[in-house]
Design an enzyme around this catalytic site. Structure first.
Site, PDB file in Angstrom:
ATOM      1  N   HIS A  61       0.838  -1.200   0.000  1.00 19.54           N
ATOM      2  CA  HIS A  61       0.000   0.000   0.000  1.00 19.54           C
ATOM      3  C   HIS A  61       0.874   1.252   0.000  1.00 19.54           C
ATOM      4  O   HIS A  61       0.696   2.153  -0.825  1.00 19.54           O
ATOM      5  CB  HIS A  61      -0.904  -0.035   1.239  1.00 19.54           C
ATOM      6  N   GLU A  62       1.835   1.295   0.913  1.00 19.14           N
ATOM      7  CA  GLU A  62       2.693   2.474   1.005  1.00 19.14           C
ATOM      8  C   GLU A  62       3.663   2.568  -0.172  1.00 19.14           C
ATOM      9  O   GLU A  62       4.006   3.667  -0.624  1.00 19.14           O
ATOM     10  CB  GLU A  62       3.455   2.468   2.331  1.00 19.14           C
ATOM     11  N   HIS A  65       1.861   4.313  -2.956  1.00 17.68           N
ATOM     12  CA  HIS A  65       1.882   5.769  -2.770  1.00 17.68           C
ATOM     13  C   HIS A  65       3.232   6.345  -3.208  1.00 17.68           C
ATOM     14  O   HIS A  65       3.293   7.321  -3.956  1.00 17.68           O
ATOM     15  CB  HIS A  65       1.661   6.113  -1.294  1.00 17.68           C
TER      16      HIS A  65
END
Length: 270
Positions: A61-62, A65
């Site tokens: 997820h990170e 980003h």
């Protein structure tokens, strides 16, 4: 700095961290143990599998980003270590990993975790800012689909690993995947809420007026807290979980599968 040194530095900035490899190793080993029915404590295997799977998804997820921000114009991302998938490089390890795991244990909900510091002033264009915020939740959506489709399709019903729950013998792996899939669905929905401090607000924020953004800014640190107070203390929580179960049900995954997975996950209560 020479060109060769610069290339080596960039390579190190993007080299996958040993920490992430360890997480993948735990995920793969526990997944095999759950599938094969290895050992006398299937619940402990499910616990390791779900926690490792959840932490891997947070790393991805990170990473999404960070990678999107890099392509959007923030060239400082690599030097911060965000492209190594090392969870200890994130802004707050407690919020990123400890609290999400605690919330899974307490209530079986996917708490949005992780935080990468993006130098937004380097990025031009409102669409790029929105895509950076959307990249993380889209990873959770993809993970949810990858976990729930095999369970709903019944591809794993004949896995050899089983457990006895009351008078019933259940197949462990589909239940573990169903519970982990539920966490991904809940995390996706929470992250997409247009609440300050969550990715959903990051998606819409670039399109708001400067006056509106300044008015909302003081409340950003409390957005997530407010969401969880509403989830735990009001009818909104029931609506939210009904929506989560509706989505998992659309994949053909029953609430019973999820309950079995969560029950096994809480192995200390067995």
């Amino acid at each position: 700095m020479t060109f060769a040194a610069t290339q080596r530095s960039r390579s190190e900035d993007r080299r996958i961290s040993p920490v992430f490899w360890v997480l993948l190793g735990i995920l793969g080993t526990s997944g095999w143990a759950v599938w094969a029915g290895y050992g006398n404590a299937p619940g402990f295997g499910v616990f390791l599998f779900v926690v490792a799977g959840w932490m891997v998804s947070l790393c991805l997820h990170e990473y999404a980003h960070a990678r999107t921000a890099l392509h959007g114009g923030d060239i400082s991302i690599g030097a911060k270590g965000y492209l190594t998938l090392n969870p200890f490089k994130y802004a707050n390890a407690l919020l990123s990993f400890v609290l999400p795991v605690v919330f899974i244990i307490m209530g079986g909900i996917g708490l949005p975790g992780g935080a990468v510091y993006i130098e937004r002033h380097r990025i031009r264009g409102r669409l790029k800012h929105s895509l950076i915020s959307a990249a993380g939740p889209l990873v959770n959506v993809a993970c949810a689909a990858l976990l729930l489709i095999p369970v709903g399709a019944g591809w794993l019903d004949d896995a050899p690993g089983t457990a006895q729950i009351g008078p019933y013998e259940v197949t462990v792996l589909p239940a573990a995947l169903a519970f982990l899939g539920l966490l991904q669905v809940s995390a996706s929905l929470l992250n997409l809420l247009p609440v300050p401090g969550l990715d959903g607000y990051g998606i819409v924020e670039p399109w708001l007026s400067l006056k509106a953004r300044r008015a909302v800014e003081p409340f950003a640190p409390y957005g997530l807290l407010a969401v969880f107070i509403l989830l735990w203390q009001s009818q909104i929580g029931s609506w939210f979980f009904n929506l989560v179960y509706d989505i998992t049900g659309a994949f053909g995954v029953s609430e019973g599968d999820i309950w079995i997975g969560q029950h096994l996950f809480r192995f200390w209560e067995l």
